[in-house]
Structure formats: structure tokens, C-alpha cells
Design an enzyme around this catalytic site. Structure first.
Site, PDB file in Angstrom:
ATOM      1  N   LYS A  84      -1.055   1.972  -6.639  1.00 57.44           N
ATOM      2  CA  LYS A  84       0.406   1.990  -6.481  1.00 57.44           C
ATOM      3  C   LYS A  84       1.157   1.945  -7.807  1.00 57.44           C
ATOM      4  O   LYS A  84       2.266   2.453  -7.910  1.00 57.44           O
ATOM      5  CB  LYS A  84       0.847   0.843  -5.581  1.00 57.44           C
ATOM      6  CG  LYS A  84       0.486   1.090  -4.120  1.00 57.44           C
ATOM      7  CD  LYS A  84       1.181   0.086  -3.206  1.00 57.44           C
ATOM      8  CE  LYS A  84       1.055   0.510  -1.752  1.00 57.44           C
ATOM      9  NZ  LYS A  84      -0.306   0.314  -1.216  1.00 57.44           N
ATOM     10  N   GLU A  89      11.137  -0.311  -0.042  1.00 53.42           N
ATOM     11  CA  GLU A  89      10.669  -0.836   1.229  1.00 53.42           C
ATOM     12  C   GLU A  89       9.247  -1.343   1.014  1.00 53.42           C
ATOM     13  O   GLU A  89       8.564  -0.891   0.093  1.00 53.42           O
ATOM     14  CB  GLU A  89      10.648   0.266   2.289  1.00 53.42           C
ATOM     15  CG  GLU A  89       9.392   1.161   2.292  1.00 53.42           C
ATOM     16  CD  GLU A  89       9.201   2.016   1.042  1.00 53.42           C
ATOM     17  OE1 GLU A  89      10.175   2.222   0.305  1.00 53.42           O
ATOM     18  OE2 GLU A  89       8.054   2.467   0.796  1.00 53.42           O
ATOM     19  N   SER A 119      -9.106   2.865  -3.616  1.00 54.09           N
ATOM     20  CA  SER A 119      -7.680   2.746  -3.908  1.00 54.09           C
ATOM     21  C   SER A 119      -7.245   1.355  -4.346  1.00 54.09           C
ATOM     22  O   SER A 119      -6.244   1.211  -5.035  1.00 54.09           O
ATOM     23  CB  SER A 119      -6.863   3.183  -2.685  1.00 54.09           C
ATOM     24  OG  SER A 119      -7.236   2.446  -1.539  1.00 54.09           O
TER      25      SER A 119
HETATM   26  C1  LIG Z   1      -0.788   0.890   0.015  1.00 53.75           C
HETATM   27  C2  LIG Z   1      -2.230   1.125  -0.051  1.00 53.75           C
HETATM   28  C3  LIG Z   1      -2.842   2.211   0.622  1.00 53.75           C
HETATM   29  C4  LIG Z   1      -2.095   3.139   1.545  1.00 53.75           C
HETATM   30  O1  LIG Z   1      -1.131   3.943   0.944  1.00 53.75           O
HETATM   31  P1  LIG Z   1      -1.335   5.503   0.695  1.00 53.75           P
HETATM   32  O2  LIG Z   1       0.022   5.982   0.388  1.00 53.75           O
HETATM   33  O3  LIG Z   1      -1.915   6.102   1.929  1.00 53.75           O
HETATM   34  O4  LIG Z   1      -2.274   5.633  -0.457  1.00 53.75           O
HETATM   35  C5  LIG Z   1      -4.193   2.407   0.450  1.00 53.75           C
HETATM   36  N1  LIG Z   1      -4.944   1.570  -0.304  1.00 53.75           N
HETATM   37  C6  LIG Z   1      -4.397   0.519  -0.946  1.00 53.75           C
HETATM   38  C7  LIG Z   1      -5.277  -0.375  -1.749  1.00 53.75           C
HETATM   39  C8  LIG Z   1      -3.035   0.255  -0.840  1.00 53.75           C
HETATM   40  O5  LIG Z   1      -2.511  -0.809  -1.480  1.00 53.75           O
END
Ligand SMILES: *Cc1c(COP(=O)(O)O)cnc(C)c1O
Length: 365
Positions: free
Chosen positions: A66, A88, A347
Site C-alpha cells: 500500500k 477511506e 502483498s
Molecule cells: C489491502 C491489502 C490487500 C487488498 O488490496 P488490493 O487492492 O486488492 O491489493 C491485499 N493484501 C494486503 C496485504 C493488503 O493490505
């Protein structure tokens, strides 16, 4: 519409400006910790019979992908002369990231969060306040993420003179899906170079990422979408499979696959990972699904829990529950994937999920 036109023009101009790109690259390197490594998972690969590579977005500052998006948008807001960020948040992760970027750049920050989510995610509410942000409860509708988006958009429309709306995924009205993907393109660009170097110039056969709104997936896909030999897989939670079980609908300024009831009312998504609880998906993913360029299978909460434990045990890496969705798909499809090389976008890290998993795994550990 004037606010969106202003933003589109400002982003297009900044993105083409070498000095903006250099400043953002500097922040990504010296503040966020990029480039994130590519890790080859020897023990997991042996266990699954699939060569698994992880793109380590979990190692970024604040623990997920993020930060790429919020640093880009905060820098753009400053360039546009805005002194305040509105955002948000659902689980609180995007709110924390936005509050982080606002603190770094000396911007005021207000984050809308569903009243229900505020009670569920107390720790992130505290983190945002610690970082200097004001957290405002969204009290309408289901009092969750979609209601927080509504409130953030209303705030922005009334304050656009001095505020920028820092939207958290590749969704909402143009230019957001495009702009947010561009800010996450760095994931795909780095991965493509790192894979070529590790695989003697070859690409992985499959690239897989979890999909909430779809930003981390859009980021890593962007490095491989031009290569027809690479299969792109976006994994949704079974209780929030917007592409898998939704229908085309319009919400928050976009036309995309959306979970809705027979009357076209937006339905609620449910997932073990709060970060994937969004009833829609970014419009580019709907396009990639319709064109057949990417596929969007879903996995169950039980499969996610197994993948969470599996990566912890085999590699010493505790994944975010969101990221564990991508791993769960690889694990389930191991027979089909046997012998191939799969790049998984990790992620985020799982520290934020450990308390929840302590309850889920109480009988086993
Ligand atoms: C917020 C988040 C997501 C989901 O958001 P996307 O916009 O689909 O990437 C996925 N993995 C993590 C670790 C997150 O914090």
C-alpha cells in the site's frame, strides 16, 4: 467531474515529469525500502512440487504494497497545492498507510472508517491517531468499507479546493484505477527484471496475486501482461468473489463486476481477511477477465488458513491473510502446476493477523 478532470490532468503531467518520478523513486528507495527482494522458496517448492518465487511486498515500510500508492498520491497532492488528504479505509491498512504518508509530507489527514470496522480494528484506529490523523466513523448503511468510500467522496466534493482524495485501490472513477495501477507498476517492473536474472532470461509460467480491489494484482500483472506466455491469476476470497459471482454494476463511479442482490443493491462481502472484504473489483480486472487475459478463481477461508500455516512452517515467513489467498490457490492447484515456476505477490506481512489466527488455530497449536 471538475475535480476528476483536474486530477487526471495533474497526474498525467506529473507522471511525464522526470523530476516528479525521481522524487517518488527516492522516497520508494530511502523511505519505503525498495526494491523489495524476490525470494526463492526452496522448502515450499519441494513440498508442493512447484517452483515458488515470492515478491516480498511484505518487507516494505508499513508492511504491505500500500505504501507505493500513498507515497505517489501524497506527493501528487503536494504538487497540486493541496494541504489535506481524505481517505477511506476498511480494515484500517490503507488508512494507516495514508496517515503515514501525510505525516511524512506534513499534510493534514482525515480517514473515514465504518463504525463496525472501527470496533473490529481498534489497533489500526489507534495507529492512525498516533500518526496524527483524524478518524471519522461512517455511520450509514452497513457501516463498513463501502459506506466509508461514500463518506470520503462526499467530503472530497465539498473540500476539493484544499483536499485530495487518496483512494486505496485500483477502483472508483477514472483516473483512479489507472493512476493507482501506475503507482504500483513498480512491483511488476522490479519483478520482471528480478525474474529474468534468476531464470536466465525466462519469465515465470504463472503470476498470481490476491484480489480485494485489485491494486497489488494490477501492479504485479503490469510487468507481465505483454508477455503472452505468462498466465495471470487473481485470487478472490470465496465470500467476496466479485468477478466469480458478481454481475456488472455501477458503484463509486465505476462500471465493474459487483456483488449485488436481485434488486441491484450492493451485497456485503465476507472473508477471513478484512482487507479483501470489498464487494467489487477494479474495472481493469473485469476487462482482463472478460478478455480472458487473466483468470479469477476463489479460495475458501479454510484453504487460506492452511496456506498461512504452510508458508510460516516451510519458509519462516508469516504472510498477511490476504496474501495467503494467492498461496492457497498455488497449493490447491499443485498437481496442475507441477514442474512450473510460479511468481506469487506476497502483498503483506502477517503480524497484523497473528492475534486473530491465535483464536482460529487455538486447538491445533
Ligand atoms: C489491502 C491489502 C490487500 C487488498 O488490496 P488490493 O487492492 O486488492 O491489493 C491485499 N493484501 C494486503 C496485504 C493488503 O493490505
Amino acid at each position: 467531474m471538475p475535480a476528476l478532470f483536474e486530477l487526471e490532468a495533474a497526474f498525467a503531467e506529473a507522471w511525464a515529469d522526470g523530476s516528479f518520478r525521481a522524487e517518488l523513486d527516492g522516497l520508494l528507495r530511502d523511505y519505503a525500502g525498495r526494491p523489495s527482494p524476490l525470494t526463492e522458496c526452496h522448502r515450499l517448492s519441494e513440498e508442493l512440487g512447484v517452483r515458488v518465487l515470492l515478491k516480498r511486498e511484505d518487507l516494505n515500510h508499513t508492511g504491505s504494497h500500500k505504501i507505493n500508492n500513498v507515497l505517489g498520491q501524497a506527493l501528487l497532492a503536494k504538487r497540486m497545492g493541496k494541504a489535506r488528504l481524505v481517505a477511506e479505509t476498511g480494515a484500517g491498512q490503507h488508512g494507516v498507510a495514508t496517515a503515514t504518508a501525510a505525516a511524512l509530507m506534513g499534510l493534514r489527514c482525515e480517514v473515514y472508517m465504518g463504525e463496525v470496522d472501527m470496533a473490529r480494528q481498534e489497533l489500526n484506529v489507534f495507529r492512525m491517531r498516533l500518526l496524527g490523523a483524524v478518524v471519522r466513523p461512517a455511520t450509514s448503511g452497513s457501516r463498513t468499507l463501502k459506506d466509508a468510500v461514500n463518506d470520503a467522496m462526499r467530503d472530497w466534493v465539498a473540500t476539493v479546493g484544499d483536499s485530495h482524495y487518496c483512494l486505496g485501490s485500483v477502483m472508483g472513477p477514472h483516473p483512479y484505477p489507472w493512476m493507482v495501477r501506475e503507482f504500483h507498476r513498480v512491483i511488476g517492473s522490479e519483478s520482471a527484471v528480478q525474474c529474468r536474472s534468476l531464470l536466465d532470461g525466462a519469465s515465470p509460467e504463472v503470476v498470481v496475486a490476491c484480489v480485494g480491489g485489485g491494486s497489488n494484482a494490477a501492479g504485479i500483472f503490469s510487468g507481465f501482461s505483454e508477455d503472452p506466455n505468462v498466465e495471470l491469476v487473481g485470487v478472490e476470497p470465496a465470500g467476496g468473489a466479485a468477478v466469480g459471482h458478481g454481475a456488472p454494476g455501477i458503484v463509486h463511479g465505476m462500471l465493474s463486476y459487483l456483488l449485488q442482490d436481485e434488486w441491484g443493491q450492493v451485497a456485503e462481502a465476507h472473508s477471513i481477511s478484512a482487507g479483501l472484504d470489498y464487494p467489487g473489483v477494479g474495472p481493469e480486472h473485469s476487462h482482463l477477465a472478460d478478455s480472458g487475459r487473466a483468470v479469477y478463481p476463489s479460495v475458501t477461508d479454510a484453504e487460506v488458513v492452511e496456506a498461512f500455516v504452510l508458508l510460516s512452517r516451510t519458509e519462516g515467513i508469516i504472510p498477511a491473510l490476504e496474501s495467503a489467498h494467492a498461496l492457497a490457490w498455488v497449493s490447491r492447484e499443485r498437481a496442475t502446476l507441477a514442474g512450473s515456476t510460479v511468481l506469487v505477490n506476497l502483498s503483506g506481512r502477517g503480524d497484523k493477523d497473528v492475534a486473530q489466527m491465535m483464536d482460529v488455530l487455538a486447538d491445533r497449536l
